[in-house]
Design an enzyme around this catalytic site. Structure first.
Site, PDB file in Angstrom:
ATOM      1  NE  ARG A  23      45.582  36.186  48.394  1.00  0.00           N
ATOM      2  CZ  ARG A  23      45.521  37.699  48.535  1.00  0.00           C
ATOM      3  NH1 ARG A  23      46.560  38.297  49.007  1.00  0.00           N
ATOM      4  NH2 ARG A  23      44.526  38.171  48.303  1.00  0.00           N
ATOM      5  N   GLY A  24      47.283  37.274  44.796  1.00  0.00           N
ATOM      6  CA  GLY A  24      47.141  38.695  44.381  1.00  0.00           C
ATOM      7  C   GLY A  24      48.018  39.135  43.195  1.00  0.00           C
ATOM      8  CB  ALA A  25      47.062  40.845  40.063  1.00  0.00           C
ATOM      9  NE  ARG A  78      45.399  31.860  40.580  1.00  0.00           N
ATOM     10  CZ  ARG A  78      44.921  32.540  41.683  1.00  0.00           C
ATOM     11  NH1 ARG A  78      46.063  32.574  42.582  1.00  0.00           N
ATOM     12  NH2 ARG A  78      43.994  33.215  41.686  1.00  0.00           N
ATOM     13  CD  GLN A 132      40.611  34.807  48.530  1.00  0.00           C
ATOM     14  OE1 GLN A 132      39.274  34.738  48.945  1.00  0.00           O
ATOM     15  NE2 GLN A 132      40.737  34.595  47.490  1.00  0.00           N
ATOM     16  CG  ASP A 189      43.218  39.038  40.137  1.00  0.00           C
ATOM     17  OD1 ASP A 189      44.313  38.393  40.385  1.00  0.00           O
ATOM     18  OD2 ASP A 189      42.266  39.435  41.028  1.00  0.00           O
ATOM     19  CG  ASN A 205      38.653  42.024  42.375  1.00  0.00           C
ATOM     20  OD1 ASN A 205      39.762  41.869  42.575  1.00  0.00           O
ATOM     21  ND2 ASN A 205      37.921  42.389  43.507  1.00  0.00           N
TER      22      ASN A 205
END
Length: 375
Positions: free
Chosen positions: A53-55, A90, A202, A243, A253
Site C-alpha cells: 500500500r502507499g501510492a 485501487r 497505518q 495519493d 490522502n
C-alpha cells in the site's frame, strides 16, 4: 531503510529472476513476513488486500504485475486485460494509473516475443526511479526541519504525521518520512507524533514500527489528539504524504488528513505535503468533486487485530452488532489549507503556479493533452 540492522526494500525480484517478493504489510507490526507473487492475480490481490500500500509502491507493484502477466500471455489483448485488471484494484492513487500507462505504452511498441524482458526492465526502472525521487524529497524537506531547529536549538523539532508515508509506502526512504530520517541521521533532534490512523491503523502499525526500527523518537497518539497538541504549541510541523494531487493543489490522502489540515490552519502550524511528481494529476483541477474516494469493507471499522497477553494474534469486533458502517478511505484537503509541497525538484506553493514552476515539462504536456481532449 533497515529492519533489524539489515537493509530492506518493500519489493524486489526474487532469486529465481522472475517472481516478485514483497513485505506483507498486513502482518505488521506483530510479525515480519514476506510474500512471493507469481501471477497477475496475485499481484492484483496484494494491492487490493493492502499487503502492499502507499501510492508509489502501488504503482511499482502494478508494473511488476504487468510483467508477471506477460509471462502468462504476451499478446495485445493480454496487455490490455492486465492493465484493466490492475487499474481496478485501487481507484484513488494516481501512481497506479501512471505506472500502468507507462508499461502499456512500452509494451505496445515491443514485439510480443520480447515483452516479458521489457516489462521486467521497465518495472525495475520505475522502482529505482522511486528510490531516487524519495531520496531527493528527503533532501528538500530536511531544509524545513533544519530551519525549525535553528530557530529553537534547545529542544527537538516536533513533527506530526498521518497514515504511513514512510518507506513501507514506497520502495525505500518514503515521502513524508524521508526528511525525518535524513534529519535524524544528520544529528538534528526530532520527535514524531504518530497518528494511529484508524480504521486500518497505518500510523500505529506501520509508521511507528519503521520509526522504531530506525531509532527515531516518536509517540503514538489517537487520531483526534492532533488539534490539542497544536493548540498547546507541541507541533512545529505537520507533514503528510498523498495519493493524488490535482493541478491546482488539492490533496487526496488517508481519511482524517483534512481535519489535521484544518487544525494546523487554525493554530498557525505549517502543513506540508510530500509527494513525487508522479502523484500529480495534471488533468484534474477540482479534487473535492473530481477525485474518486475509495470506500472499503465494513470489517475495517467493525474489527481490529491485536496481540493478546499470551502472545496470540487475534481479530476482534469492536462495534455493536447490527450497526451500519461507512468506511471512506480518503478525504481531500483543499489547496488553501496546504502550506506547500515537498517534491523531488524542490519546495513550492500549493497551487498551479507553484507546481508548474517546478514541473513545466509536465504542465505543458498536460495542457496539450487537455486541448486534444477538448477538441
Amino acid at each position: 531503510m533497515k529492519v533489524d540492522g539489515i537493509h530492506r526494500r518493500t519489493i524486489w525480484v526474487d532469486a529465481d529472476g522472475w517472481s516478485v517478493g514483497i513485505i506483507d504489510q498486513t502482518a505488521l507490526p506483530f510479525a515480519f513476513r514476506t510474500r512471493r507473487l507469481t501471477s497477475l492475480e496475485e499481484a492484483a490481490e496484494a494491492i487490493t488486500s493492502m499487503a502492499v500500500r502507499g501510492a508509489p509502491l502501488i504503482g511499482v507493484t502494478a508494473a511488476y504485475g504487468m510483467a508477471l502477466a506477460m509471462r502468462e500471455d504476451a499478446g495485445d489483448r493480454a496487455v490490455d486485460a492486465a492493465h484493466d485488471r490492475l487499474l481496478a484494484t485501487r481507484p484513488t492513487a494516481v501512481n497506479l494509473r501512471w505506472g500502468l500507462a507507462r508499461l502499456r505504452e512500452v509494451l505496445s511498441v515491443t514485439p510480443p516475443a520480447d515483452r516479458v524482458r521489457r516489462a521486467y526492465a521497465e518495472a525495475a526502472a520505475i522502482a529505482e526511479e522511486d528510490v531516487e525521487v524519495c531520496r531527493a524529497i528527503g533532501r528538500q524537506g530536511m531544509a524545513l526541519i533544519r530551519g525549525l531547529h535553528q530557530r529553537n536549538p534547545h529542544r527537538p523539532v516536533n513533527l506530526l504525521t498521518h497514515c504511513n508515508a514512510g518507506w513501507l509506502a514506497t520502495v525505500d526512504w518514503g515521502t513524508a518520512t524521508a526528511p525525518i530520517y535524513m534529519a535524524h541521521d544528520a544529528g538534528i533532534p526530532v520527535h514524531v507524533w504518530v497518528d494511529e490512523t484508524r480504521p486500518r491503523s497505518q500510523g500505529a502499525f506501520l509508521t511507528a514500527w519503521e520509526l522504531g526500527h530506525h531509532g527515531v523518537p516518536h509517540t503514538v497518539v489517537a487520531d483526534n489528539t492532533g488539534g490539542h497538541l497544536m493548540q498547546h504549541g507541541m507541533v512545529d510541523l505537520a507533514v503528510v504524504g498523498t495519493d493524488r494531487v490535482t493541478a491546482r493543489g488539492d490533496v487526496a490522502n488517508k481519511i482524517g488528513t483534512y481535519l489535521k489540515a484544518l487544525a494546523a490552519h487554525d493554530n498557525g502550524v505549517p502543513f506540508w505535503v510530500a509527494l513525487p511528481s508522479s502523484t500529480i494529476d495534471w488533468l484534474l483541477e477540482d479534487g473535492v468533486h473530481g477525485i474518486p474516494i475509495e470506500t472499503r469493507g465494513d470489517e475495517e471499522v467493525t474489527e481490529i487485530t491485536g496481540r493478546t497477553a499470551d502472545g496470540r494474534i487475534e481479530r476482534v469486533r469492536i462495534v455493536a452488532d447490527g450497526s451500519p458502517v461507512a468506511n471512506y478511505g480518503f478525504d481531500v484537503t483543499p489547496a488553501r489549507l496546504v502550506s506547500g509541497f515537498i517534491t523531488e525538484r524542490g519546495l513550492c506553493t500549493a497551487n498551479h503556479e507553484g507546481l508548474a514552476g517546478l514541473f513545466p515539462d509536465h504542465a505543458e504536456r498536460s495542457a496539450r493533452q487537455r486541448a486534444a481532449n477538448d477538441a
